[in-house]
Design an enzyme around this catalytic site. Sequence first.
Site, PDB file in Angstrom:
ATOM      1  N   LYS A   1      81.904  92.630  28.948  1.00  0.00           N
ATOM      2  CA  LYS A   1      83.118  92.588  28.102  1.00  0.00           C
ATOM      3  C   LYS A   1      83.039  93.617  26.968  1.00  0.00           C
ATOM      4  O   LYS A   1      83.993  94.326  26.710  1.00  0.00           O
ATOM      5  CB  LYS A   1      83.328  91.189  27.491  1.00  0.00           C
ATOM      6  CG  LYS A   1      83.485  90.074  28.509  1.00  0.00           C
ATOM      7  CD  LYS A   1      83.863  88.750  27.848  1.00  0.00           C
ATOM      8  CE  LYS A   1      82.784  88.160  26.956  1.00  0.00           C
ATOM      9  NZ  LYS A   1      81.562  87.737  27.655  1.00  0.00           N
TER      10      LYS A   1
ATOM     11  N   ARG B   1      87.203  80.815  24.211  1.00  0.00           N
ATOM     12  CA  ARG B   1      86.084  80.338  25.020  1.00  0.00           C
ATOM     13  C   ARG B   1      86.258  78.873  25.400  1.00  0.00           C
ATOM     14  O   ARG B   1      85.397  78.333  26.112  1.00  0.00           O
ATOM     15  CB  ARG B   1      84.788  80.477  24.223  1.00  0.00           C
ATOM     16  CG  ARG B   1      83.977  81.732  24.540  1.00  0.00           C
ATOM     17  CD  ARG B   1      82.756  81.688  23.659  1.00  0.00           C
ATOM     18  NE  ARG B   1      81.631  82.430  24.136  1.00  0.00           N
ATOM     19  CZ  ARG B   1      81.346  83.682  23.796  1.00  0.00           C
ATOM     20  NH1 ARG B   1      82.157  84.364  23.045  1.00  0.00           N
ATOM     21  NH2 ARG B   1      80.234  84.236  24.226  1.00  0.00           N
TER      22      ARG B   1
ATOM     23  N   ARG C   1      69.070  93.528  28.556  1.00  0.00           N
ATOM     24  CA  ARG C   1      69.704  93.832  27.267  1.00  0.00           C
ATOM     25  C   ARG C   1      68.825  93.335  26.123  1.00  0.00           C
ATOM     26  O   ARG C   1      68.712  93.990  25.088  1.00  0.00           O
ATOM     27  CB  ARG C   1      71.083  93.170  27.215  1.00  0.00           C
ATOM     28  CG  ARG C   1      71.861  93.527  25.963  1.00  0.00           C
ATOM     29  CD  ARG C   1      73.284  93.005  26.014  1.00  0.00           C
ATOM     30  NE  ARG C   1      73.357  91.606  25.644  1.00  0.00           N
ATOM     31  CZ  ARG C   1      74.489  90.886  25.651  1.00  0.00           C
ATOM     32  NH1 ARG C   1      75.615  91.439  26.050  1.00  0.00           N
ATOM     33  NH2 ARG C   1      74.494  89.635  25.286  1.00  0.00           N
TER      34      ARG C   1
ATOM     35  N   ARG D   1      69.040  90.990  19.962  1.00  0.00           N
ATOM     36  CA  ARG D   1      69.774  89.722  19.836  1.00  0.00           C
ATOM     37  C   ARG D   1      68.859  88.554  20.152  1.00  0.00           C
ATOM     38  O   ARG D   1      68.287  88.457  21.240  1.00  0.00           O
ATOM     39  CB  ARG D   1      70.980  89.716  20.791  1.00  0.00           C
ATOM     40  CG  ARG D   1      72.181  90.392  20.201  1.00  0.00           C
ATOM     41  CD  ARG D   1      73.352  90.365  21.128  1.00  0.00           C
ATOM     42  NE  ARG D   1      73.784  89.028  21.531  1.00  0.00           N
ATOM     43  CZ  ARG D   1      74.945  88.768  22.090  1.00  0.00           C
ATOM     44  NH1 ARG D   1      75.805  89.736  22.306  1.00  0.00           N
ATOM     45  NH2 ARG D   1      75.261  87.543  22.436  1.00  0.00           N
TER      46      ARG D   1
ATOM     47  N   ARG E   1      73.473  79.508  27.652  1.00  0.00           N
ATOM     48  CA  ARG E   1      74.787  80.156  27.472  1.00  0.00           C
ATOM     49  C   ARG E   1      75.558  80.197  28.787  1.00  0.00           C
ATOM     50  O   ARG E   1      76.776  80.018  28.797  1.00  0.00           O
ATOM     51  CB  ARG E   1      74.598  81.573  26.907  1.00  0.00           C
ATOM     52  CG  ARG E   1      74.227  81.549  25.418  1.00  0.00           C
ATOM     53  CD  ARG E   1      73.541  82.826  24.972  1.00  0.00           C
ATOM     54  NE  ARG E   1      74.365  83.984  25.104  1.00  0.00           N
ATOM     55  CZ  ARG E   1      73.887  85.225  25.274  1.00  0.00           C
ATOM     56  NH1 ARG E   1      72.583  85.435  25.353  1.00  0.00           N
ATOM     57  NH2 ARG E   1      74.713  86.234  25.354  1.00  0.00           N
TER      58      ARG E   1
HETATM   59  P1  AMP Z   1      79.035  86.877  22.330  1.00  0.00           P
HETATM   60  O1  AMP Z   1      78.598  88.062  21.560  1.00  0.00           O
HETATM   61  O2  AMP Z   1      80.505  86.893  22.649  1.00  0.00           O
HETATM   62  O3  AMP Z   1      78.185  86.638  23.556  1.00  0.00           O
HETATM   63  O4  AMP Z   1      78.826  85.606  21.386  1.00  0.00           O
HETATM   64  C1  AMP Z   1      77.531  85.218  20.938  1.00  0.00           C
HETATM   65  C2  AMP Z   1      77.553  83.776  20.468  1.00  0.00           C
HETATM   66  O5  AMP Z   1      78.495  83.630  19.393  1.00  0.00           O
HETATM   67  C3  AMP Z   1      77.997  82.756  21.513  1.00  0.00           C
HETATM   68  O6  AMP Z   1      76.931  82.350  22.349  1.00  0.00           O
HETATM   69  C4  AMP Z   1      78.508  81.619  20.617  1.00  0.00           C
HETATM   70  O7  AMP Z   1      77.434  80.881  20.075  1.00  0.00           O
HETATM   71  C5  AMP Z   1      79.170  82.372  19.477  1.00  0.00           C
HETATM   72  N1  AMP Z   1      80.607  82.631  19.745  1.00  0.00           N
HETATM   73  C6  AMP Z   1      81.212  83.844  19.929  1.00  0.00           C
HETATM   74  N2  AMP Z   1      82.521  83.704  20.164  1.00  0.00           N
HETATM   75  C7  AMP Z   1      82.772  82.368  20.150  1.00  0.00           C
HETATM   76  C8  AMP Z   1      83.938  81.584  20.338  1.00  0.00           C
HETATM   77  N3  AMP Z   1      85.122  82.140  20.639  1.00  0.00           N
HETATM   78  N4  AMP Z   1      83.808  80.223  20.239  1.00  0.00           N
HETATM   79  C9  AMP Z   1      82.627  79.657  19.947  1.00  0.00           C
HETATM   80  N5  AMP Z   1      81.503  80.324  19.769  1.00  0.00           N
HETATM   81  C10 AMP Z   1      81.547  81.686  19.857  1.00  0.00           C
END
Ligand code: AMP
Length: 189
Positions: A14, A89, A128, A134, A145
Amino acid sequence: MKNIVIFGAPGSGKGTQSDLLVQKYGFKHISTGDVLRAEIKQATELGKTAQAYIDKGQLIPDSLMIDILAQKYDALCPCSGVIFDGFPRTIPQAEALKQMLAERGTEVSAMLELRVPEEMLMERLINRGKTSGRADDNAETIAKRLHVYNQQTAPLIDWYTAEGKHHAIKGYGPLEEINAALCEVIDQA
Ligand code: AMP
Protein backbone atom coordinates in the site's frame (compact mmCIF):
# COMPACT_ATOMS: atom_id res chain seq x y z
CA MET A 1 -12.03 15.34 -6.30
CA LYS A 2 -11.10 11.68 -5.97
CA ASN A 3 -11.00 9.79 -2.69
CA ILE A 4 -9.13 6.55 -3.19
CA VAL A 5 -8.89 3.87 -0.51
CA ILE A 6 -5.82 1.73 -1.03
CA PHE A 7 -6.48 -1.48 0.82
CA GLY A 8 -4.73 -4.74 1.63
CA ALA A 9 -3.01 -6.81 4.28
CA PRO A 10 0.17 -5.59 6.00
CA GLY A 11 2.96 -5.97 3.45
CA SER A 12 0.65 -5.84 0.42
CA GLY A 13 2.47 -2.76 -0.93
CA LYS A 14 0.00 0.00 0.00
CA GLY A 15 2.74 2.47 0.97
CA THR A 16 4.90 1.81 -2.10
CA GLN A 17 1.97 2.10 -4.48
CA SER A 18 0.61 5.18 -2.69
CA ASP A 19 3.93 6.95 -3.26
CA LEU A 20 3.75 6.18 -6.99
CA LEU A 21 0.14 7.40 -7.18
CA VAL A 22 1.02 10.62 -5.36
CA GLN A 23 3.80 11.25 -7.90
CA LYS A 24 1.49 10.61 -10.84
CA TYR A 25 -1.68 12.38 -9.74
CA GLY A 26 -0.48 14.86 -7.14
CA PHE A 27 -3.02 13.56 -4.66
CA LYS A 28 -2.55 13.99 -0.92
CA HIS A 29 -1.53 10.84 0.97
CA ILE A 30 -2.97 9.98 4.36
CA SER A 31 -1.23 6.98 5.92
CA THR A 32 -2.63 6.50 9.40
CA GLY A 33 0.33 4.26 10.27
CA ASP A 34 2.74 7.08 9.33
CA VAL A 35 0.69 9.59 11.34
CA LEU A 36 0.89 7.34 14.41
CA ARG A 37 4.62 6.67 13.98
CA ALA A 38 5.25 10.43 13.79
CA GLU A 39 3.31 10.90 17.04
CA ILE A 40 5.37 8.15 18.69
CA LYS A 41 8.60 9.79 17.53
CA GLN A 42 7.50 13.10 19.04
CA ALA A 43 6.48 11.30 22.25
CA THR A 44 3.03 12.93 22.32
CA GLU A 45 0.20 11.60 24.48
CA LEU A 46 -1.40 10.13 21.37
CA GLY A 47 1.93 8.54 20.45
CA LYS A 48 2.22 6.90 23.85
CA THR A 49 -1.30 5.49 23.63
CA ALA A 50 -0.74 4.30 20.05
CA GLN A 51 2.56 2.60 20.80
CA ALA A 52 1.01 0.15 23.24
CA TYR A 53 -1.39 -1.09 20.55
CA ILE A 54 1.09 -1.06 17.68
CA ASP A 55 3.69 -3.06 19.62
CA LYS A 56 1.09 -5.76 20.24
CA GLY A 57 -0.01 -5.79 16.60
CA GLN A 58 -3.46 -4.55 17.64
CA LEU A 59 -5.60 -1.80 16.17
CA ILE A 60 -5.95 1.61 17.81
CA PRO A 61 -9.57 2.14 18.99
CA ASP A 62 -11.93 3.37 16.27
CA SER A 63 -13.04 6.57 18.03
CA LEU A 64 -9.45 7.77 18.31
CA MET A 65 -8.59 6.84 14.71
CA ILE A 66 -11.68 8.52 13.31
CA ASP A 67 -10.79 11.83 15.03
CA ILE A 68 -7.22 11.64 13.79
CA LEU A 69 -8.37 10.94 10.24
CA ALA A 70 -10.84 13.84 10.15
CA GLN A 71 -8.22 16.26 11.49
CA LYS A 72 -5.65 15.12 8.94
CA TYR A 73 -8.16 15.30 6.10
CA ASP A 74 -9.24 18.83 6.95
CA ALA A 75 -5.62 19.93 7.22
CA LEU A 76 -4.93 18.72 3.64
CA CYS A 77 -8.19 19.43 1.81
CA PRO A 78 -9.86 20.85 -0.26
CA CYS A 79 -7.52 19.27 -2.81
CA SER A 80 -7.67 17.31 -6.09
CA GLY A 81 -7.63 13.93 -4.43
CA VAL A 82 -6.66 11.86 -1.42
CA ILE A 83 -5.18 8.39 -1.07
CA PHE A 84 -6.31 6.74 2.16
CA ASP A 85 -3.64 4.20 3.11
CA GLY A 86 -4.29 2.01 6.15
CA PHE A 87 -7.71 3.55 6.83
CA PRO A 88 -10.39 2.28 7.13
CA ARG A 89 -9.41 -0.94 8.89
CA THR A 90 -12.77 -1.79 10.48
CA ILE A 91 -16.40 -1.48 9.45
CA PRO A 92 -17.08 1.37 11.94
CA GLN A 93 -14.14 3.25 10.39
CA ALA A 94 -15.58 2.72 6.88
CA GLU A 95 -18.95 4.01 8.06
CA ALA A 96 -17.31 7.02 9.69
CA LEU A 97 -15.32 7.76 6.53
CA LYS A 98 -18.49 7.62 4.46
CA GLN A 99 -20.20 10.06 6.82
CA MET A 100 -17.22 12.37 7.08
CA LEU A 101 -16.91 12.63 3.29
CA ALA A 102 -20.68 13.09 2.85
CA GLU A 103 -20.56 15.99 5.31
CA ARG A 104 -17.94 17.54 3.04
CA GLY A 105 -19.96 16.91 -0.11
CA THR A 106 -17.87 14.07 -1.47
CA GLU A 107 -17.48 10.27 -1.29
CA VAL A 108 -15.08 7.36 -1.73
CA SER A 109 -14.41 7.04 -5.48
CA ALA A 110 -12.90 3.55 -5.39
CA MET A 111 -11.47 0.99 -2.99
CA LEU A 112 -8.48 -0.78 -4.48
CA GLU A 113 -7.52 -4.05 -2.83
CA LEU A 114 -3.94 -5.24 -3.38
CA ARG A 115 -4.13 -9.05 -3.29
CA VAL A 116 -1.01 -10.90 -2.20
CA PRO A 117 -0.75 -14.53 -0.96
CA GLU A 118 -0.18 -14.77 2.80
CA GLU A 119 3.20 -16.55 2.63
CA MET A 120 4.48 -13.75 0.37
CA LEU A 121 3.26 -11.12 2.88
CA MET A 122 5.15 -12.81 5.70
CA GLU A 123 8.34 -12.95 3.63
CA ARG A 124 8.04 -9.29 2.56
CA LEU A 125 7.44 -8.08 6.11
CA ILE A 126 10.32 -10.08 7.57
CA ASN A 127 12.59 -8.61 4.89
CA ARG A 128 11.24 -5.10 5.46
CA GLY A 129 11.95 -5.51 9.18
CA LYS A 130 15.68 -5.83 8.42
CA THR A 131 15.79 -2.22 7.19
CA SER A 132 12.56 -0.46 8.24
CA GLY A 133 13.44 -0.09 11.91
CA ARG A 134 9.75 -0.76 12.61
CA ALA A 135 9.35 -2.53 15.94
CA ASP A 136 6.21 -4.28 14.64
CA ASP A 137 8.03 -5.91 11.67
CA ASN A 138 9.08 -9.01 13.66
CA ALA A 139 7.75 -12.56 13.15
CA GLU A 140 5.53 -12.63 16.26
CA THR A 141 3.91 -9.22 15.71
CA ILE A 142 3.56 -9.82 11.97
CA ALA A 143 1.56 -13.00 12.66
CA LYS A 144 -0.71 -11.01 15.01
CA ARG A 145 -1.17 -8.22 12.47
CA LEU A 146 -2.11 -10.71 9.75
CA HIS A 147 -4.61 -12.32 12.14
CA VAL A 148 -6.12 -8.91 12.98
CA TYR A 149 -6.31 -8.12 9.26
CA ASN A 150 -8.21 -11.34 8.53
CA GLN A 151 -10.58 -10.88 11.48
CA GLN A 152 -11.30 -7.14 11.52
CA THR A 153 -10.18 -5.63 8.23
CA ALA A 154 -10.88 -8.21 5.49
CA PRO A 155 -14.69 -7.92 6.07
CA LEU A 156 -14.39 -4.47 4.45
CA ILE A 157 -14.01 -6.22 1.09
CA ASP A 158 -17.67 -7.30 1.27
CA TRP A 159 -18.65 -3.91 2.70
CA TYR A 160 -17.14 -2.01 -0.24
CA THR A 161 -18.42 -4.60 -2.71
CA ALA A 162 -21.93 -3.82 -1.45
CA GLU A 163 -21.17 -0.13 -2.05
CA GLY A 164 -20.12 -1.01 -5.62
CA LYS A 165 -16.62 0.35 -4.99
CA HIS A 166 -14.36 -2.67 -4.51
CA HIS A 167 -11.69 -3.51 -7.12
CA ALA A 168 -9.21 -6.37 -6.65
CA ILE A 169 -5.73 -5.86 -8.09
CA LYS A 170 -2.94 -8.47 -8.25
CA GLY A 171 -0.43 -7.09 -5.75
CA TYR A 172 2.73 -8.97 -6.80
CA GLY A 173 4.92 -8.99 -9.89
CA PRO A 174 6.56 -5.89 -11.44
CA LEU A 175 5.74 -2.69 -9.52
CA GLU A 176 4.90 -0.84 -12.77
CA GLU A 177 2.35 -3.50 -13.70
CA ILE A 178 0.63 -3.21 -10.33
CA ASN A 179 0.70 0.56 -10.65
CA ALA A 180 -0.76 0.49 -14.16
CA ALA A 181 -3.64 -1.71 -12.95
CA LEU A 182 -4.36 0.76 -10.11
CA CYS A 183 -4.22 3.75 -12.47
CA GLU A 184 -6.66 2.12 -14.85
CA VAL A 185 -9.28 1.99 -12.10
CA ILE A 186 -8.47 5.46 -10.76
CA ASP A 187 -8.78 7.02 -14.21
CA GLN A 188 -12.29 5.66 -14.50
CA ALA A 189 -13.35 6.36 -10.93
P1 AMP B 1 0.48 0.46 9.06
O1 AMP B 1 1.66 1.33 8.90
O2 AMP B 1 -0.70 0.90 8.23
O3 AMP B 1 0.80 -1.00 8.88
O4 AMP B 1 -0.01 0.62 10.58
C1 AMP B 1 0.82 0.22 11.67
C2 AMP B 1 -0.02 0.04 12.92
O5 AMP B 1 -0.68 1.28 13.24
C3 AMP B 1 -1.15 -0.98 12.81
O6 AMP B 1 -0.70 -2.30 13.05
C4 AMP B 1 -2.12 -0.47 13.89
O7 AMP B 1 -1.66 -0.83 15.18
C5 AMP B 1 -1.99 1.04 13.76
N1 AMP B 1 -2.98 1.59 12.80
C6 AMP B 1 -2.72 2.20 11.60
N2 AMP B 1 -3.85 2.57 10.99
C7 AMP B 1 -4.87 2.18 11.80
C8 AMP B 1 -6.28 2.27 11.72
N3 AMP B 1 -6.90 2.79 10.65
N4 AMP B 1 -7.01 1.75 12.77
C9 AMP B 1 -6.41 1.22 13.84
N5 AMP B 1 -5.10 1.09 13.97
C10 AMP B 1 -4.30 1.57 12.97
